[in-house]
Design a protein around this motif. Structure first.
Motif, short mmCIF file in Angstrom:
data_model
loop_
_atom_site.label_atom_id
_atom_site.label_comp_id
_atom_site.label_asym_id
_atom_site.label_seq_id
_atom_site.Cartn_x
_atom_site.Cartn_y
_atom_site.Cartn_z
N ASN A 1 19.08 -26.99 32.26
CA ASN A 1 17.90 -27.17 31.43
C ASN A 1 17.54 -28.63 31.13
O ASN A 1 16.36 -28.99 31.21
N ARG B 1 15.75 -29.93 34.15
CA ARG B 1 14.42 -29.32 34.26
C ARG B 1 13.44 -29.96 33.28
O ARG B 1 12.30 -30.25 33.63
N MET C 1 9.20 -21.27 36.50
CA MET C 1 10.53 -21.77 36.85
C MET C 1 11.48 -20.63 37.20
O MET C 1 11.77 -19.75 36.39
N SER D 1 9.57 -24.00 40.31
CA SER D 1 10.88 -24.25 40.90
C SER D 1 11.45 -22.96 41.47
O SER D 1 11.11 -21.86 41.03
N VAL E 1 12.07 -28.25 42.87
CA VAL E 1 10.93 -28.05 41.98
C VAL E 1 9.70 -28.74 42.59
O VAL E 1 9.84 -29.75 43.28
#
Length: 248
Positions: free
Chosen positions: A37, A40, A135, A164, A241
């Protein structure tokens, strides 16, 4: 396919509903996402700031932006986006995820509009967003192109689509299925289907066909020595991504 028709795969939804209560357990079945996370978020916030000329040093840099987190799960991305000032809609086809997300947002003092719905249903209702976060979802849908087209329909002109997914090659099989599901047991067996993984070139073509312009792609790379993730401009061999813009 009309936007109102769903690309949801019921068998995929059932997998995530079975794990819903564990979304906010950093040592539970969603441990890989908790670990990923921060990486991201670095990518997402940087792309949004660049597209909309926002200063990330401000307390609420995304104020005035409407953002959709499609496949929001328990809200691991929705919550930080709301903290940064965005008006957030979190949507998920797995209904059991949403009570978990709502309770956690309330406990965190955040106002997030969580909905049990699909991208296609939102597009059919005429919803519009500045940003769509998509995502780790596209590898779980029945028809990726129709799904991505619905995501494009949800964007305002000049809107940003961040998507992603996982590459399809022997390395990704070894890492995500053998490694994460069989050896480390971070995820239940069968969470991912290697045949549904999408290569970067395939995704870029699907995004173009959906009607957006891809403007960036990067890899998310796990270092087993430092036990951490980083963003790579070259290594897209497993997790990666993309950022795309809706022109005009």
């Amino acid at each position: 396919m009309q936007a109102s028709e769903s690309t949801v795969d019921p068998s995929e939804i059932a997998k995530f509903e079975a794990m819903a209560a564990e979304w906010w357990d950093p040592s539970g079945k969603f441990k890989p996402l908790h670990m990923l996370n921060p990486c991201r978020l670095d990518y997402i916030t940087g792309q949004i700031a660049g597209q909309f000329d926002r200063d990330l040093r401000l307390p609420k840099p995304f104020a005035g932006l409407r953002l959709l987190d499609i496949g929001c799960g328990g809200g691991l991305l929705s919550e930080p986006m709301a903290r940064l000032g965005a008006e957030v809609v979190g949507a998920d086809a797995a209904e059991k995820n949403l009570p978990v997300a709502r309770i956690h947002a309330e406990q965190s003092g955040l106002e997030i509009d969580y909905r049990h719905t699909t991208a296609e249903a939102l597009a059919a209702a005429g919803e519009q967003f500045d940003v769509v976060l998509n995502m780790e979802v596209v590898e779980h849908v029945a028809d990726p192109l129709s799904y991505l087209t619905a995501c494009r329909e949800l964007l305002k002109a000049g809107g940003l689509h961040i998507c992603s997914t996982i590459n399809r090659n022997p390395k990704s099989y070894a890492v995500t299925i053998l490694g994460a599901e069989v050896i480390m047991r971070w995820l239940p067996r069968g969470t991912h289907e290697w045949s549904k993984f999408i290569t970067p070139d395939e995704l870029i073509e699907l995004l173009r066909q959906s009607g957006v312009e891809p403007v960036d792609r990067k890899g998310f790379v796990f270092n087993p020595l430092s036990w951490s993730w980083s963003i790579s401009p070259r290594d897209l061999s497993v997790n990666y991504v993309t950022a795309s813009v809706k022109r005009g």
